[in-house]
Design an enzyme around this catalytic site. Sequence first.
Site, mmCIF file in Angstrom:
data_model
loop_
_atom_site.group_PDB
_atom_site.id
_atom_site.type_symbol
_atom_site.label_atom_id
_atom_site.label_comp_id
_atom_site.label_asym_id
_atom_site.label_seq_id
_atom_site.Cartn_x
_atom_site.Cartn_y
_atom_site.Cartn_z
ATOM 1 N N HIS A 1 0.792 -1.233 0.000
ATOM 2 C CA HIS A 1 0.000 0.000 0.000
ATOM 3 C C HIS A 1 0.820 1.276 0.000
ATOM 4 O O HIS A 1 0.282 2.357 -0.181
ATOM 5 C CB HIS A 1 -0.934 0.028 1.212
ATOM 6 C CG HIS A 1 -0.225 0.351 2.493
ATOM 7 N ND1 HIS A 1 0.454 -0.603 3.202
ATOM 8 C CD2 HIS A 1 -0.056 1.516 3.159
ATOM 9 C CE1 HIS A 1 0.996 -0.033 4.265
ATOM 10 N NE2 HIS A 1 0.706 1.247 4.261
HETATM 11 C C1 UD1 Z 1 -1.787 5.654 5.875
HETATM 12 C C2 UD1 Z 1 -0.464 6.024 6.545
HETATM 13 C C3 UD1 Z 1 0.504 4.860 6.437
HETATM 14 C C4 UD1 Z 1 -0.120 3.581 6.985
HETATM 15 C C5 UD1 Z 1 -1.435 3.331 6.248
HETATM 16 C C6 UD1 Z 1 -2.129 2.064 6.721
HETATM 17 C C7 UD1 Z 1 0.154 8.408 6.416
HETATM 18 C C8 UD1 Z 1 1.094 9.358 5.803
HETATM 19 N N1 UD1 Z 1 0.153 7.164 5.883
HETATM 20 O O1 UD1 Z 1 -1.532 5.477 4.489
HETATM 21 O O2 UD1 Z 1 1.663 5.152 7.188
HETATM 22 O O3 UD1 Z 1 0.764 2.503 6.797
HETATM 23 O O4 UD1 Z 1 -2.290 4.458 6.448
HETATM 24 O O5 UD1 Z 1 -3.276 1.825 5.989
HETATM 25 O O6 UD1 Z 1 -0.538 8.755 7.341
HETATM 26 N N2 UD1 Z 1 -8.887 5.356 1.529
HETATM 27 C C9 UD1 Z 1 -10.136 4.814 1.461
HETATM 28 N N3 UD1 Z 1 -10.760 4.487 2.634
HETATM 29 C C10 UD1 Z 1 -10.176 4.679 3.848
HETATM 30 C C11 UD1 Z 1 -8.892 5.248 3.897
HETATM 31 C C12 UD1 Z 1 -8.253 5.572 2.740
HETATM 32 O O7 UD1 Z 1 -10.698 4.617 0.392
HETATM 33 O O8 UD1 Z 1 -10.809 4.344 4.877
HETATM 34 C C13 UD1 Z 1 -8.185 5.696 0.257
HETATM 35 C C14 UD1 Z 1 -8.371 7.133 -0.126
HETATM 36 O O9 UD1 Z 1 -8.582 7.181 -1.510
HETATM 37 C C15 UD1 Z 1 -7.051 7.784 0.195
HETATM 38 C C16 UD1 Z 1 -6.072 6.632 0.062
HETATM 39 O O10 UD1 Z 1 -6.801 5.458 0.428
HETATM 40 O O11 UD1 Z 1 -6.736 8.843 -0.670
HETATM 41 C C17 UD1 Z 1 -4.906 6.792 0.975
HETATM 42 O O12 UD1 Z 1 -5.310 7.003 2.347
HETATM 43 P P1 UD1 Z 1 -4.405 7.857 3.373
HETATM 44 O O13 UD1 Z 1 -4.979 7.835 4.719
HETATM 45 O O14 UD1 Z 1 -4.106 9.167 2.764
HETATM 46 O O15 UD1 Z 1 -3.023 7.066 3.404
HETATM 47 P P2 UD1 Z 1 -2.719 5.519 3.414
HETATM 48 O O16 UD1 Z 1 -2.138 5.208 2.081
HETATM 49 O O17 UD1 Z 1 -3.863 4.681 3.888
#
Ligand code: UD1
Length: 354
Positions: free
Chosen positions: A200
């Site tokens: 991820h």
């Molecule tokens: C975040 C953390 C990472 C951790 C990971 C675990 C930061 C910088 N990164 O990364 O360290 O390892 O979480 O999962 O804080 N999204 C959904 N549903 C959700 C959450 C996210 O669809 O419930 C999608 C969204 O499109 C979003 C993308 O996932 O833009 C990324 O989510 P984000 O929270 O920005 O970072 P992660 O890649 O999950």
Amino acid sequence: MYLLHVVGARPNFMKLAPVYRALHARGARQSIVHTGQHYDSNMSDVFFQQLHIPAPDINLSVGSGSHAKQTAEIMARFEPVVLDLRPDAVVVYGDVNSTVAAALVCAKLQIKVVHVEAGLRSGDRAMPEEINRLVTDQLSDLLLTPSVDGNENLSREGIPESKVMFIGNVMIDTLVHLLEAAKDAQVPGIPSRYGLVTLHRPSTVDDPLVLESIVKTLSELSSELEFVFPIHPRTRQRLDSLNHFASRVHLLEPQPYLQFLWLQKNATVVITDSGGIQEETTYLRVPCLTVRPNTERPVTVSVGSNTLVGYHTDRLRSELQAVIAGQGKRGEIPDRWDGHASARAAEAILNLGE
Ligand code: UD1
């Protein structure tokens, strides 16, 4: 003593659960703030249920956004909460954007910050989590480390030893606590022998060349070992345009905690770019191949079952073949990964109030 815990993303929840429980047992008054960084029920709610964490007292509902926007939004929404509740200290976990945002707000309001999982460093500032770790540790009043390399890193960065305590790994407390319950969390339709895959990180999944070469290698090797791949939402978005997995690579939705623990425990090998999974496989002594050039958790390599393979698919292929041939690394369990780290954390946190 009144404590506020701030969590926002999936890897925070398994660290919060045992620390909250240990503080509760010692009579602390506590509230939970969920920033809403992760909002899907399979990325958040199901973890609160399975880990028996009380529902958050406050949800800031920030959702997704660029790093600046997400971090700023958490800060703007968290500041009035702190001003209203006036906790004696705020506890933050790990290295996600919610962690650094809450630490910054508290430092400016002169509220004490406790960082659980302090001191880890990959040395790679291209990763957003490394920036979050560096800043959070500079701002924290009590830094609780999971391994001694954490203490060494903090000492090198000039953080006084009096603020730092080596407590061990609180996420392993959750694993130890729930290992028995996970025995009944079998995931249906899974082959009897499989490699478990999770990817991820932006550095792995946002570069189409890196992602495509991993997908290709797994598809090729699936004739020798089937793969099970629960897909993070970020990766799902990237993979929609890459539809060439072989049929022996089984794609799943993100799994709840107990089901994922079952999948790790029973895997022949785990292939990942996650930090927490490097630690969980080390405790379970399941060989882990980490597709990253570095790790902020070196003890999983020097002591545990982890091997860094970088983005070199030749290395991934040869290490996988070694595991399939029965030569996988099993390692040992690091010091103070014993199920009692959160008791040590709770004692240290309560001492802050004296
Ligand atoms: C975040 C953390 C990472 C951790 C990971 C675990 C930061 C910088 N990164 O990364 O360290 O390892 O979480 O999962 O804080 N999204 C959904 N549903 C959700 C959450 C996210 O669809 O419930 C999608 C969204 O499109 C979003 C993308 O996932 O833009 C990324 O989510 P984000 O929270 O920005 O970072 P992660 O890649 O999950």
